[in-house]
Design a protein around this motif. Structure first.
Motif, short mmCIF file in Angstrom:
data_model
loop_
_atom_site.label_atom_id
_atom_site.label_comp_id
_atom_site.label_asym_id
_atom_site.label_seq_id
_atom_site.Cartn_x
_atom_site.Cartn_y
_atom_site.Cartn_z
N TYR A 123 -61.41 39.34 27.47
CA TYR A 123 -62.46 39.53 26.48
C TYR A 123 -62.01 39.01 25.12
CZ TYR A 123 -66.47 41.51 24.14
OH TYR A 123 -67.63 41.64 23.45
N ALA A 124 -60.77 39.31 24.80
CA ALA A 124 -60.23 38.83 23.53
C ALA A 124 -60.27 37.31 23.48
CB ALA A 124 -58.79 39.32 23.38
N ARG A 125 -60.00 36.70 24.58
CA ARG A 125 -59.97 35.24 24.66
C ARG A 125 -61.35 34.67 24.37
NH1 ARG A 125 -57.18 35.00 29.42
NH2 ARG A 125 -59.09 34.91 30.64
N ILE A 126 -62.37 35.31 24.95
CA ILE A 126 -63.73 34.80 24.76
C ILE A 126 -64.19 34.99 23.31
CG2 ILE A 126 -66.14 35.06 25.44
CD1 ILE A 126 -64.89 36.41 28.05
N ARG A 127 -63.96 36.20 22.83
CA ARG A 127 -64.49 36.53 21.51
C ARG A 127 -63.78 35.84 20.38
NH1 ARG A 127 -68.89 39.70 21.55
NH2 ARG A 127 -69.08 38.46 19.67
N THR A 128 -62.63 35.34 20.60
CA THR A 128 -61.88 34.72 19.51
C THR A 128 -61.65 33.25 19.76
OG1 THR A 128 -59.80 35.27 20.57
CG2 THR A 128 -60.66 36.88 19.01
N ARG A 129 -62.44 32.70 20.67
CA ARG A 129 -62.23 31.30 21.04
C ARG A 129 -62.30 30.39 19.82
NH1 ARG A 129 -65.19 30.38 26.09
NH2 ARG A 129 -63.31 31.21 26.97
N ASP A 130 -63.31 30.62 18.93
CA ASP A 130 -63.48 29.73 17.78
C ASP A 130 -62.33 29.85 16.80
OD1 ASP A 130 -65.73 28.82 18.86
OD2 ASP A 130 -67.07 30.16 17.74
N GLU A 131 -61.77 31.05 16.71
CA GLU A 131 -60.72 31.26 15.71
C GLU A 131 -59.53 30.36 15.93
OE1 GLU A 131 -59.50 35.24 15.13
OE2 GLU A 131 -61.57 36.00 15.08
N PHE A 132 -59.22 30.18 17.16
CA PHE A 132 -58.03 29.34 17.39
C PHE A 132 -58.37 27.98 17.98
CE2 PHE A 132 -58.36 30.60 21.69
CZ PHE A 132 -58.55 31.96 21.70
N ARG A 133 -59.61 27.56 17.68
CA ARG A 133 -59.99 26.24 18.13
C ARG A 133 -59.18 25.21 17.35
NH1 ARG A 133 -63.58 22.43 16.70
NH2 ARG A 133 -64.70 21.34 18.36
N PRO A 134 -58.44 24.38 18.04
CA PRO A 134 -57.60 23.42 17.31
C PRO A 134 -58.47 22.38 16.63
CG PRO A 134 -57.44 23.05 19.67
CD PRO A 134 -58.32 24.24 19.49
N TYR A 135 -57.95 21.73 15.55
CA TYR A 135 -58.73 20.77 14.79
C TYR A 135 -58.92 19.49 15.57
CZ TYR A 135 -60.35 17.54 11.32
OH TYR A 135 -61.09 16.60 10.65
N VAL A 136 -60.16 19.09 15.70
CA VAL A 136 -60.44 17.79 16.32
C VAL A 136 -61.50 17.10 15.48
CG1 VAL A 136 -59.85 18.30 18.73
CG2 VAL A 136 -62.12 18.90 17.85
N MET A 137 -61.55 15.77 15.53
CA MET A 137 -62.61 15.02 14.88
C MET A 137 -63.86 15.19 15.68
SD MET A 137 -62.74 13.21 12.18
CE MET A 137 -63.25 11.52 11.95
N ASP A 138 -64.83 15.90 15.11
CA ASP A 138 -66.10 15.99 15.80
C ASP A 138 -66.91 14.75 15.46
OD1 ASP A 138 -65.53 18.38 17.02
OD2 ASP A 138 -66.21 19.54 15.27
N ARG A 139 -67.24 13.98 16.43
CA ARG A 139 -67.76 12.65 16.15
C ARG A 139 -69.23 12.48 16.53
NH1 ARG A 139 -62.94 9.60 15.57
NH2 ARG A 139 -64.24 7.77 15.32
N ASP A 140 -69.88 13.52 16.89
CA ASP A 140 -71.24 13.28 17.38
C ASP A 140 -72.22 12.85 16.29
OD1 ASP A 140 -70.88 15.77 16.35
OD2 ASP A 140 -72.45 16.72 17.57
N TRP A 141 -71.88 13.05 15.00
CA TRP A 141 -72.78 12.60 13.92
C TRP A 141 -72.30 11.31 13.28
CZ3 TRP A 141 -69.57 12.67 9.74
CH2 TRP A 141 -68.48 13.59 9.80
N VAL A 142 -71.33 10.68 13.90
CA VAL A 142 -70.78 9.46 13.32
C VAL A 142 -71.43 8.24 13.94
CG1 VAL A 142 -68.69 8.05 13.22
CG2 VAL A 142 -68.57 10.50 12.71
N VAL A 143 -71.80 7.28 13.07
CA VAL A 143 -72.24 5.97 13.58
C VAL A 143 -71.09 5.03 13.30
CG1 VAL A 143 -73.91 4.12 13.38
CG2 VAL A 143 -74.65 6.49 13.06
N THR A 144 -70.53 4.49 14.34
CA THR A 144 -69.33 3.68 14.14
C THR A 144 -69.69 2.27 13.72
OG1 THR A 144 -69.30 2.93 16.41
CG2 THR A 144 -68.14 5.00 15.94
N LEU A 145 -68.71 1.55 13.20
CA LEU A 145 -68.89 0.17 12.77
C LEU A 145 -69.36 -0.69 13.95
CD1 LEU A 145 -68.58 -2.16 10.75
CD2 LEU A 145 -66.15 -2.23 11.31
#
Lengths: 274, 216, 216
Positions: free
Chosen positions: A176-198
């Motif tokens: 339960y702890a794992r589910i409820r705190t998933r966002d807290e320890f989400r590692p940093y990643v480049m979220d790219r879904d709003w990016v329009v690439t060159l």
């Protein structure tokens, strides 16, 4: 003196049955010699010889037995029958035993007396005889598969495997702890879904530029639906501008801007000025 | 947990009645060609069963019948009554007749176990051929026992449950004539009186350790 | 040997008594590897025996016992009583830890009950396989609750008394809240190391994918 003693004692035994012995010994030796291979070693031969004495093994005359055995070996030699080494070792030992039994004890000799040695040999013979009889009794018992029978159609026991799943309360807490705190320890990643690439922008503009004979605001080259999401719009604008520069570099387009912060305009290279 | 709940729980797992337990043992023993130990029986029975009582009842029930319940070492087996063996000629298993060396060696192992190869040779006065022991091991009548804690740590031989089963013995204590042999001192290990042993093979000291297994 | 000749001699005059004939059939049927016909039995028995009568007696004797006399075509055999067939199975029980997907689903049901499948999926962030819920239902840790009175009337899941017993809880209210979990160190920065071993990675997203793989 020693010799006299030997004679004395020999006479003692010989007086009664000595003559018979020698005949019996010879006869026994002759009948047995044919069957040397049939014996399971010297002890077995001694036991067979001992039986000719027709007495209980406990009263057996070891001296007489030794004589019988030695007569057997002599006979074998005379018949040029090769005896196995252990028969000869036994013969040597019995000759030694015979002399011990006949000679008066030597006070300087620390070894066991002839009587002790003879007693042990008698014990060995009795023990072998006893084991032989025990074996016969054992083999005569009601035996499985001969006199007594097991189940003819045994039914196999089926093996059934059952799996039990378990969990502890701690497992539950962890989960339960794992589910409820998933966002807290989400590692940093480049979220790219709003990016329009060159690359995306270039692909789009290469397709459009051929039709662009007149100066057109660069913002009209943005992909559709950019208005609602400012982040995506920024990204699209930047990459579209970069793509436009790339096209100019390739010699396929021209760019112009009338003044600071004025709209940037784009047209196909080589198009006639309007 | 309170005593009350404990009692309730126990009654939930109450063992089946004795007659039912007897039936269960009967079925399991009938179905098996091999002897089954009490533990093996109980492992397959419902919780709380007492196979010992069921076995005793069963043995009584089959007294004088065509099949009997017999004890083989620590295990139990159903076997046909020996007096009816002649009816089972079809079931007779033709076993290779054992050589004299093999039967003697077997008897020596049974009566003197645990016994080393050197001791067997000392008793028989002849070396034991490899084939003899192999045959007995193959028949599963004999197996390796513990090593002797004497120099060289020689391996010992003992008889198996198969042996007991084959010869219809409950234990090695029931070997025919065992008591008499022991009383006569013929199962003692009696080392030769000196170092002048014949054959030179046997080590007298080795025998000292050979205490009777049957003393227990 | 002498017994056999005696039997034969006796048979010249009269057949053995019925009880003896019953014993004979009993032994033969026990030992035979296949069912025996009446003719086969009589062929082995002394002259003048009536196997039919002996078989009838035997069948009566084994009525209600752990084994029975049954007819197989024209032949007879002894078989385990059908109600004791379960004794011919040896059950081995293997205990395994509940999968991560199942544990998480169970935790969500315990903390959020009554909860629909869609809600569980929303909380876990991944879909819940049918197998996972089936497993929890089978373990009797989870059961169906009331249907939600929302469109589609989805079924809800709740935990059972069995669940509470197993985890030593009086009620689901006893489950520690997030605060207590944090206080107990269960929410410290990272998921407990054992939950990471399977995927090996530290990437949360990757773990989710792993979960789905292991759901079944």
């Amino acid at each position: 003196m020693g010799v006299a003693m030997v004679t004395d004692r020999f006479d003692e035994t010989a007086a009664g049955e000595g003559a018979f012995d020698s005949v019996a010994d010879r006869m026994a030796a002759e009948s047995l010699i044919v069957d040397v291979d049939g014996f399971e070693g010297p002890l077995d031969l001694l036991l067979t010889l001992g039986r000719t004495q027709k007495v209980d093994l406990r009263q057996i005359s070891v001296l007489q037995l030794a004589r019988q055995y030695l007569a057997f070996v002599e006979k074998a030699k005379a018949l040029r029958i090769e005896l196995a080494a252990d028969y000869l070792v036994m013969a040597a030992w019995l000759a030694f035993l015979k002399s011990r039994l006949l000679l008066p004890p030597d006070p300087t000799d620390e070894g066991p007396s002839g009587e002790e040695l003879a007693a042990h040999l008698a014990f060995q013979l009795e023990r072998l005889q006893a084991m032989r009889e025990a074996a016969a009794r054992l083999m005569a018992r009601d035996r499985l598969g001969r006199d007594v029978f097991a189940r003819g159609i045994p039914e196999d026991v089926m093996r059934v495997k059952r799996v039990i799943h378990t969990a502890t309360l701690l497992d539950l807490m962890h989960a339960y702890a794992r589910i409820r705190t998933r966002d807290e320890f989400r590692p940093y990643v480049m979220d790219r879904d709003w990016v329009v690439t060159l690359d995306e922008a270039l692909d789009r503009m290469r397709g459009l530029i051929g039709f662009s004979g007149t100066w057109t605001d660069i913002s009209s080259y943005l992909p559709e639906g950019m208005g609602s999401d400012p982040a995506r719009r920024r990204s699209a604008t930047a990459s579209t501008f970069a793509a436009a520069l790339e096209l100019v570099k390739e010699g396929r387009a021209e760019l112009r801007q009338s003044e600071h912060f004025a709209p940037v305009q784009l047209r196909r290279k080589g198009a006639a000025d309007a | 947990m309170s005593e009350e709940t404990e009692n309730k729980e126990q009654s939930l797992f109450e063992a089946p009645p004795p007659a039912e337990q007897e039936r269960m043992c009967e079925a399991m023993l009938f179905a098996s060609a091999e002897p089954l130990t009490r533990a093996e029986l109980e492992a397959r029975m419902p919780h709380g069963c007492d196979a010992a009582q069921a076995l005793a009842n069963l043995a009584r029930r089959y007294e004088g019948r065509g099949v009997r319940l017999i004890k083989v070492g620590e295990a139990w087996a159903m076997r046909t009554a020996p007096d009816l063996g002649y009816l089972m000629q079809k079931e007779t298993v033709e076993t290779r007749k054992l050589s004299r060396a093999a039967t003697e060696t077997l008897a020596i192992i049974a009566y003197h176990q645990p016994v080393t190869r050197a001791e067997i040779e000392e008793i028989r006065g002849v070396s034991v051929s490899r084939g003899t022991l192999d045959q007995l091991l193959e028949l599963e009548w004999v197996r390796f026992g513990r090593r002797r804690s004497t120099p060289g740590r020689p391996v010992t031989f003992v008889v198996t449950q198969h042996f007991l089963d084959h010869f219809g013995l409950e234990s090695t204590r029931d070997l025919p004539g065992l008591k008499e042999l022991r009383a006569a001192g013929l199962l003692d290990s009696r080392p030769p009186p000196d170092s002048l042993t014949r054959g030179g093979g046997e080590d007298g000291d080795e025998d000292d350790e050979q205490d009777m297994l049957f003393d227990d």
